[in-house]
Design a protein around this motif. Structure first.
Motif, PDB file in Angstrom:
ATOM      1  N   GLU A 295      42.930  13.693  -1.708  1.00 19.29           N
ATOM      2  CA  GLU A 295      42.608  14.768  -2.647  1.00 19.29           C
ATOM      3  C   GLU A 295      41.837  14.284  -3.867  1.00 19.29           C
ATOM      4  OE1 GLU A 295      46.272  16.658  -3.597  1.00 19.29           O
ATOM      5  OE2 GLU A 295      46.600  17.441  -1.556  1.00 19.29           O
ATOM      6  N   THR A 296      41.757  12.976  -4.055  1.00 19.71           N
ATOM      7  CA  THR A 296      41.082  12.432  -5.235  1.00 19.71           C
ATOM      8  C   THR A 296      39.873  11.612  -4.804  1.00 19.71           C
ATOM      9  OG1 THR A 296      43.216  12.258  -6.364  1.00 19.71           O
ATOM     10  CG2 THR A 296      41.366  11.014  -7.302  1.00 19.71           C
ATOM     11  N   PRO A 297      38.670  11.950  -5.267  1.00 14.69           N
ATOM     12  CA  PRO A 297      37.484  11.182  -4.867  1.00 14.69           C
ATOM     13  C   PRO A 297      37.556   9.746  -5.359  1.00 14.69           C
ATOM     14  CG  PRO A 297      36.871  13.279  -5.894  1.00 14.69           C
ATOM     15  CD  PRO A 297      38.330  13.089  -6.148  1.00 14.69           C
ATOM     16  N   LEU A 298      36.914   8.859  -4.638  1.00 15.33           N
ATOM     17  CA  LEU A 298      36.764   7.489  -5.103  1.00 15.33           C
ATOM     18  C   LEU A 298      35.715   7.463  -6.205  1.00 15.33           C
ATOM     19  CD1 LEU A 298      36.507   5.703  -1.614  1.00 15.33           C
ATOM     20  CD2 LEU A 298      38.571   6.030  -3.003  1.00 15.33           C
ATOM     21  N   GLY A 299      35.903   6.635  -7.197  1.00 11.26           N
ATOM     22  CA  GLY A 299      34.891   6.512  -8.232  1.00 11.26           C
ATOM     23  C   GLY A 299      33.609   5.934  -7.659  1.00 11.26           C
ATOM     24  N   SER A 300      32.468   6.409  -8.159  1.00  9.21           N
ATOM     25  CA  SER A 300      31.191   5.934  -7.618  1.00  9.21           C
ATOM     26  C   SER A 300      31.006   4.445  -7.864  1.00  9.21           C
ATOM     27  CB  SER A 300      30.030   6.723  -8.228  1.00  9.21           C
ATOM     28  OG  SER A 300      30.031   6.584  -9.641  1.00  9.21           O
ATOM     29  N   ASP A 301      31.434   3.956  -9.035  1.00 10.14           N
ATOM     30  CA  ASP A 301      31.322   2.519  -9.315  1.00 10.14           C
ATOM     31  C   ASP A 301      32.221   1.715  -8.378  1.00 10.14           C
ATOM     32  OD1 ASP A 301      29.532   3.073 -11.308  1.00 10.14           O
ATOM     33  OD2 ASP A 301      30.975   2.820 -12.950  1.00 10.14           O
ATOM     34  N   LEU A 302      33.423   2.229  -8.120  1.00  7.13           N
ATOM     35  CA  LEU A 302      34.354   1.552  -7.231  1.00  7.13           C
ATOM     36  C   LEU A 302      33.757   1.432  -5.837  1.00  7.13           C
ATOM     37  CD1 LEU A 302      38.148   2.368  -6.866  1.00  7.13           C
ATOM     38  CD2 LEU A 302      36.697   2.143  -4.872  1.00  7.13           C
ATOM     39  N   LEU A 303      33.198   2.534  -5.339  1.00  2.00           N
ATOM     40  CA  LEU A 303      32.641   2.524  -3.986  1.00  2.00           C
ATOM     41  C   LEU A 303      31.435   1.603  -3.897  1.00  2.00           C
ATOM     42  CD1 LEU A 303      32.911   3.648  -1.165  1.00  2.00           C
ATOM     43  CD2 LEU A 303      31.456   5.566  -1.830  1.00  2.00           C
ATOM     44  N   THR A 304      30.574   1.663  -4.905  1.00  2.00           N
ATOM     45  CA  THR A 304      29.400   0.796  -4.914  1.00  2.00           C
ATOM     46  C   THR A 304      29.813  -0.666  -4.931  1.00  2.00           C
ATOM     47  OG1 THR A 304      28.082   2.462  -6.069  1.00  2.00           O
ATOM     48  CG2 THR A 304      27.323   0.188  -6.199  1.00  2.00           C
ATOM     49  N   GLU A 305      30.791  -0.989  -5.768  1.00  2.00           N
ATOM     50  CA  GLU A 305      31.271  -2.369  -5.863  1.00  2.00           C
ATOM     51  C   GLU A 305      31.893  -2.818  -4.549  1.00  2.00           C
ATOM     52  OE1 GLU A 305      34.784  -4.916  -8.137  1.00  2.00           O
ATOM     53  OE2 GLU A 305      34.197  -2.951  -8.931  1.00  2.00           O
ATOM     54  N   GLY A 306      32.716  -1.963  -3.947  1.00  2.00           N
ATOM     55  CA  GLY A 306      33.379  -2.326  -2.706  1.00  2.00           C
ATOM     56  C   GLY A 306      32.399  -2.569  -1.578  1.00  2.00           C
ATOM     57  N   LEU A 307      31.468  -1.643  -1.381  1.00  2.00           N
ATOM     58  CA  LEU A 307      30.532  -1.764  -0.268  1.00  2.00           C
ATOM     59  C   LEU A 307      29.567  -2.930  -0.460  1.00  2.00           C
ATOM     60  CD1 LEU A 307      29.670   1.936   0.656  1.00  2.00           C
ATOM     61  CD2 LEU A 307      31.382   0.418   1.639  1.00  2.00           C
ATOM     62  N   ALA A 308      29.261  -3.265  -1.711  1.00  2.00           N
ATOM     63  CA  ALA A 308      28.310  -4.351  -1.973  1.00  2.00           C
ATOM     64  C   ALA A 308      28.802  -5.685  -1.442  1.00  2.00           C
ATOM     65  CB  ALA A 308      28.034  -4.461  -3.472  1.00  2.00           C
ATOM     66  N   THR A 309      30.117  -5.838  -1.293  1.00  2.00           N
ATOM     67  CA  THR A 309      30.679  -7.123  -0.870  1.00  2.00           C
ATOM     68  C   THR A 309      30.905  -7.211   0.638  1.00  2.00           C
ATOM     69  OG1 THR A 309      32.986  -6.388  -1.119  1.00  2.00           O
ATOM     70  CG2 THR A 309      31.903  -7.272  -3.074  1.00  2.00           C
ATOM     71  N   VAL A 310      30.594  -6.138   1.365  1.00  2.00           N
ATOM     72  CA  VAL A 310      30.945  -6.072   2.780  1.00  2.00           C
ATOM     73  C   VAL A 310      30.051  -6.981   3.622  1.00  2.00           C
ATOM     74  CG1 VAL A 310      30.918  -4.582   4.815  1.00  2.00           C
ATOM     75  CG2 VAL A 310      31.939  -3.769   2.688  1.00  2.00           C
ATOM     76  N   THR A 311      30.680  -7.728   4.505  1.00  2.00           N
ATOM     77  CA  THR A 311      29.971  -8.465   5.549  1.00  2.00           C
ATOM     78  C   THR A 311      30.665  -8.164   6.875  1.00  2.00           C
ATOM     79  OG1 THR A 311      31.369 -10.435   5.285  1.00  2.00           O
ATOM     80  CG2 THR A 311      29.327 -10.352   3.990  1.00  2.00           C
ATOM     81  N   SER A 312      29.953  -8.412   7.967  1.00  2.00           N
ATOM     82  CA  SER A 312      30.544  -8.211   9.288  1.00  2.00           C
ATOM     83  C   SER A 312      30.025  -9.295  10.232  1.00  2.00           C
ATOM     84  CB  SER A 312      30.211  -6.815   9.826  1.00  2.00           C
ATOM     85  OG  SER A 312      30.980  -6.510  10.967  1.00  2.00           O
ATOM     86  N   PRO A 313      30.580 -10.510  10.115  1.00  2.00           N
ATOM     87  CA  PRO A 313      30.086 -11.636  10.912  1.00  2.00           C
ATOM     88  C   PRO A 313      30.109 -11.333  12.413  1.00  2.00           C
ATOM     89  CG  PRO A 313      31.607 -12.387   9.222  1.00  2.00           C
ATOM     90  CD  PRO A 313      31.686 -10.896   9.234  1.00  2.00           C
ATOM     91  N   GLY A 314      29.015 -11.692  13.061  1.00  2.00           N
ATOM     92  CA  GLY A 314      28.950 -11.509  14.502  1.00  2.00           C
ATOM     93  C   GLY A 314      28.678 -10.090  14.945  1.00  2.00           C
ATOM     94  N   ARG A 315      28.354  -9.211  14.002  1.00  2.00           N
ATOM     95  CA  ARG A 315      28.024  -7.825  14.326  1.00  2.00           C
ATOM     96  C   ARG A 315      26.629  -7.534  13.780  1.00  2.00           C
ATOM     97  NH1 ARG A 315      33.294  -9.724  14.618  1.00  2.00           N
ATOM     98  NH2 ARG A 315      34.528  -8.345  15.935  1.00  2.00           N
ATOM     99  N   ALA A 316      25.641  -7.464  14.672  1.00  2.00           N
ATOM    100  CA  ALA A 316      24.242  -7.272  14.284  1.00  2.00           C
ATOM    101  C   ALA A 316      23.885  -8.190  13.111  1.00  2.00           C
ATOM    102  CB  ALA A 316      23.974  -5.810  13.934  1.00  2.00           C
ATOM    103  N   GLU A 317      24.195  -9.464  13.276  1.00  2.00           N
ATOM    104  CA  GLU A 317      24.037 -10.445  12.206  1.00  2.00           C
ATOM    105  C   GLU A 317      22.844 -11.359  12.493  1.00  2.00           C
ATOM    106  OE1 GLU A 317      26.663 -14.010  10.069  1.00  2.00           O
ATOM    107  OE2 GLU A 317      27.110 -13.360  12.123  1.00  2.00           O
TER     108      GLU A 317
END
Length: 457
Positions: A295-317
């Motif tokens: 019921e509560t949106p994620l903060g835009s800064d929180l989402l941007t910060e979280g996604l910026a750190t994402v990696t997925s080794p061995g998946r279209a890498e």
């Protein structure tokens, strides 16, 4: 091509991992949670000391788990993550705060479980049953390590199926089901409905569910029926949540998401492929569910910060440039379809060379048939796994699929196979050729290893 060596396992990790491997293998399950329940009970049920998100499905589970965890860390929570299989070292299966535990912590988790496992092994063997399996023991280790850390929330990827998967001793706050397709039919069933029924076993009355859009109507029907039986609250892709738009770019894509509680405009996701945008959607909805009951949106800064750190080794890498070498753990037809779409969308190869090795329990013919339209030529090889299809036998299958023997080359030695694929990609001075390595997790891991890609993080 020279091998880039990684540090060898320390003596204690070698000893512990050898002991784990002596147990029933990871790709073996039986419909019984009594052993894992008993060992957790003896340990004081450490899995009940933190909140959790449990993820099942056929494809996208690991990436969804990694994205979910990254967002939760950006929200200030201490996280645990358990995923499988590993790429290079078993320590990758147990991560705290986004980083795999070190060898000492992995060994300590094994020792923490050991006396209780001995009791359960003896009880089970006395009753004519098996010891704890390799995967059951690893699940107990992960849950214990998370309690010892301690973490605020665990992000848990099922190993296989859902109903009888050892991770099921946890009572999740949120459940996620990614797209369901055909895989592990020998254990999960031959029909898509049977497979979906096993995956749906993670759903509970209490947990808020996040459900991916299903490519198979039969799977969608089974999940809808199970949700109705449980009267469980759910966010279903294409209904309550969705990927509204996406623009591929260098190193990733800009995506607009409709979550459970909010709309998130033009968020950069540093992963390639449409399927990764949908994995990110599931992760966002799961975090909304955990953090604010949906019921509560994620903060835009929180989402941007979280996604910026994402990696997925061995998946279209991308693990090498000039020529580009792309590795992907695609090991079933649905994963191969996603890989083909990603390469066509994100790369403009003038010549595309496949580097393929497949395990014996997989549908090699269908995997190769899915990859064939993308590839100018394919180099057939094999990983070091004892379950790998021998290169000469797989090459025979490939020749039938490709219907042109000149397009199929064979090299049982993986270093030799990589070199041949690179040479083909650069044939006649072609500067825009590429190599796509796929077919199994073990092949992806060994290509990463040989080309010196970074460790799993």
């Amino acid at each position: 091509m020279p091998r880039v060596s990684r540090p060898a396992f320390g003596p204690e990790l070698r000893e512990v991992y050898a002991a784990l491997l002596e147990r029933a293998p990871e790709n073996w399950i039986e419909p019984d949670l009594e052993r894992i329940r008993r060992v957790m009970e003896l340990m004081g049920d450490p899995q009940n000391s933190y909140r959790s998100i449990r993820i099942a499905g056929t494809n996208g589970k690991t990436t969804t788990a990694r994205i979910t965890e990254a967002i939760l860390r950006a929200a200030g929570l201490r996280t645990g993550r358990t995923t499988s299989p590993h790429l290079h070292s078993p320590v990758e299966r147990i991560a705290v705060d986004g980083v795999p535990v070190d060898e000492e912590a992995f060994v300590q988790a094994y020792r923490d479980v050991e006396p209780f496992a001995q009791i359960v092994d003896a009880e089970s063997e006395e009753a004519g049953g098996p010891r704890l399996t390799y995967f059951e023991y690893l699940v107990a280790m992960a849950y214990q390590a998370f309690a010892s850390a301690p973490v605020d929330v665990a992000v848990v990827e099922t190993g296989m199926g859902g109903t009888w998967d050892a991770t099921g001793v946890i009572d999740p706050d949120v459940t996620v089901i990614t797209p369901i397709g055909f895989d592990h039919q020998e254990y999960l069933g031959e029909s898509i409905e049977e497979i979906a029924g096993e995956k749906a076993g993670i759903l509970t009355e209490r947990a808020l569910a996040v459900i991916a859009e299903q490519p198979e109507l039969g799977a969608a029907d089974v999940l809808a029926e199970r949700l109705q039986q449980l009267a469980a609250e759910a966010a279903v892709e294409g209904e309550q949540i969705g990927v509204l738009s996406r623009t591929p770019g260098v190193g990733g894509q800009l995506v607009t998401f409709q979550g459970m509680a909010g709309r998130y405009e033009d968020v950069f996701l540093p992963l390639l492929g449409e399927h990764q945008a949908h994995n990110a959607l599931l992760a966002i909805a799961a975090c909304e569910a955990l953090l604010g009951g949906g019921e509560t949106p994620l903060g835009s800064d929180l989402l941007t910060e979280g996604l910026a750190t994402v990696t997925s080794p061995g998946r279209a890498e991308v693990v090498r440039q000039a020529p580009t070498v792309l590795v992907d753990a695609a090991h079933n037809p649905a994963g191969a379809e996603a890989l083909v779409a990603t390469v066509r969308e994100s790369f403009r190869f003038t010549r595309t060379i496949g580097l393929v090795g497949i395990l014996q329990e997989k549908d090699a013919e269908q995997l190769l048939a899915t990859l064939e339209p993308l590839l100018d030529s394919v180099v057939i090889t094999q990983s070091s796994s004892p379950r790998a299809i021998p290169a000469d036998r797989l090459a025979d299958i490939a020749r039938e699929v490709f219907e042109d023997e000149e397009r199929v080359l064979e090299a049982a030695s993986l270093p030799d196979a990589i070199q041949r694929a690179v040479d083909l990609a650069e044939d006649a001075g072609d500067q825009f050729g590429g190599v796509v390595a796929a077919g199994s997790v073990t092949l992806a891991a060994e290509v990463r290893d040989l080309l010196g890609a970074g460790e799993e993080d």
